[in-house]
Design a protein around this motif. Sequence first.
Motif: not given
Length: 79
Positions: A48, A72-78
């Motif tokens: 993860t 990727q984490q920032m895009n997933a949260d958005a």
Amino acid sequence: MSRTRSAQPDPRATLRGGLPDRYLTADDIAEMFDVPKETVYQWRKKHTGPPGFRVGKHIRYDPTAVQRWVNQQMNADAA
């Protein structure tokens, strides 16, 4: 004239200013994200966290791959 060795830069500051010119350690990742090193190892075990690779018995992280994972984490949260 004596030379003093300068302290290593904070990996979090280095990554913010640009990619470091070396592979990162689990300690660097833990410090960058302000999490315990055990969390970094759990991320790796669960697939993860940022992708790492083995160099002998050591885990190293490519700074480019870490930055890609952060994005990727920032895009997933958005989403």
